[in-house]
Design a protein around this motif. Structure first.
Motif, PDB file in Angstrom:
ATOM      1  N   SER A  61      60.889 -34.636  26.158  1.00 12.77           N
ATOM      2  CA  SER A  61      59.456 -34.877  26.371  1.00 12.77           C
ATOM      3  C   SER A  61      59.169 -36.305  26.831  1.00 12.77           C
ATOM      4  CB  SER A  61      58.657 -34.559  25.107  1.00 12.77           C
ATOM      5  OG  SER A  61      59.023 -35.427  24.058  1.00 12.77           O
ATOM      6  N   PHE A  64      58.832 -36.176  30.623  1.00  8.51           N
ATOM      7  CA  PHE A  64      57.932 -35.218  31.267  1.00  8.51           C
ATOM      8  C   PHE A  64      57.041 -35.876  32.322  1.00  8.51           C
ATOM      9  CE2 PHE A  64      57.758 -31.844  27.641  1.00  8.51           C
ATOM     10  CZ  PHE A  64      59.062 -31.499  27.907  1.00  8.51           C
ATOM     11  N   GLU A  65      56.453 -37.020  31.995  1.00 14.51           N
ATOM     12  CA  GLU A  65      55.517 -37.646  32.933  1.00 14.51           C
ATOM     13  C   GLU A  65      56.221 -38.069  34.219  1.00 14.51           C
ATOM     14  OE1 GLU A  65      52.168 -41.172  33.180  1.00 14.51           O
ATOM     15  OE2 GLU A  65      52.874 -40.515  31.220  1.00 14.51           O
ATOM     16  N   GLY A  67      58.985 -36.896  35.436  1.00 16.60           N
ATOM     17  CA  GLY A  67      59.397 -35.680  36.128  1.00 16.60           C
ATOM     18  C   GLY A  67      58.234 -35.019  36.846  1.00 16.60           C
ATOM     19  N   ALA A  68      57.086 -34.952  36.172  1.00 19.45           N
ATOM     20  CA  ALA A  68      55.889 -34.355  36.785  1.00 19.45           C
ATOM     21  C   ALA A  68      55.430 -35.176  37.987  1.00 19.45           C
ATOM     22  CB  ALA A  68      54.765 -34.247  35.760  1.00 19.45           C
ATOM     23  N   ASP A  69      55.496 -36.497  37.886  1.00 19.78           N
ATOM     24  CA  ASP A  69      55.133 -37.358  39.022  1.00 19.78           C
ATOM     25  C   ASP A  69      56.053 -37.093  40.211  1.00 19.78           C
ATOM     26  OD1 ASP A  69      53.083 -38.520  37.576  1.00 19.78           O
ATOM     27  OD2 ASP A  69      54.209 -40.346  37.094  1.00 19.78           O
ATOM     28  N   ILE A  71      57.672 -34.324  40.876  1.00 18.25           N
ATOM     29  CA  ILE A  71      57.335 -32.999  41.402  1.00 18.25           C
ATOM     30  C   ILE A  71      56.048 -33.062  42.224  1.00 18.25           C
ATOM     31  CG2 ILE A  71      56.614 -30.662  40.754  1.00 18.25           C
ATOM     32  CD1 ILE A  71      58.609 -30.958  38.348  1.00 18.25           C
ATOM     33  N   ASP A  72      55.037 -33.788  41.738  1.00 19.03           N
ATOM     34  CA  ASP A  72      53.792 -33.948  42.495  1.00 19.03           C
ATOM     35  C   ASP A  72      54.048 -34.557  43.862  1.00 19.03           C
ATOM     36  OD1 ASP A  72      52.150 -32.833  40.567  1.00 19.03           O
ATOM     37  OD2 ASP A  72      51.537 -34.765  39.715  1.00 19.03           O
TER      38      ASP A  72
END
Length: 83
Positions: A61, A64-65, A67-69, A71-72
């Motif tokens: 966790s 997560f941030e 990784g999400a960035d 992906i965005d």
């Protein structure tokens, strides 16, 4: 198909149209995928790696941030709007 083999086969990735790779098992020991940004240098494939261990004690966790960035940015790139 063996995911490790595909992750390390740049020609196959390019043929499949892969533009970005998020590796949540970066490393060179057992149960890791030994790739890095340097591995994909010059291929046009953008890379982000997380040195995660597949254990109950490892908290993914915390990543997560970032990784999400990643992906965005990949989605924006593939829509012609970003990196």
């Amino acid at each position: 198909m063996d995911e490790l083999f595909v992750a390390q086969n740049v020609m196959r990735l390019q043929k499949l149209g892969v533009t970005h790779i998020l590796n949540a098992a970066e490393g060179n020991s057992f149960m890791h995928v030994n790739t890095s940004a340097e591995f994909y240098a010059g291929t046009g494939i953008r890379y982000h790696g997380v040195r995660a261990n597949d254990t109950e004690q490892f908290s993914l966790s915390a990543f997560f941030e970032e990784g999400a960035d990643f992906i965005d940015k990949a989605l924006a790139h593939n829509n012609g709007k970003g990196e």
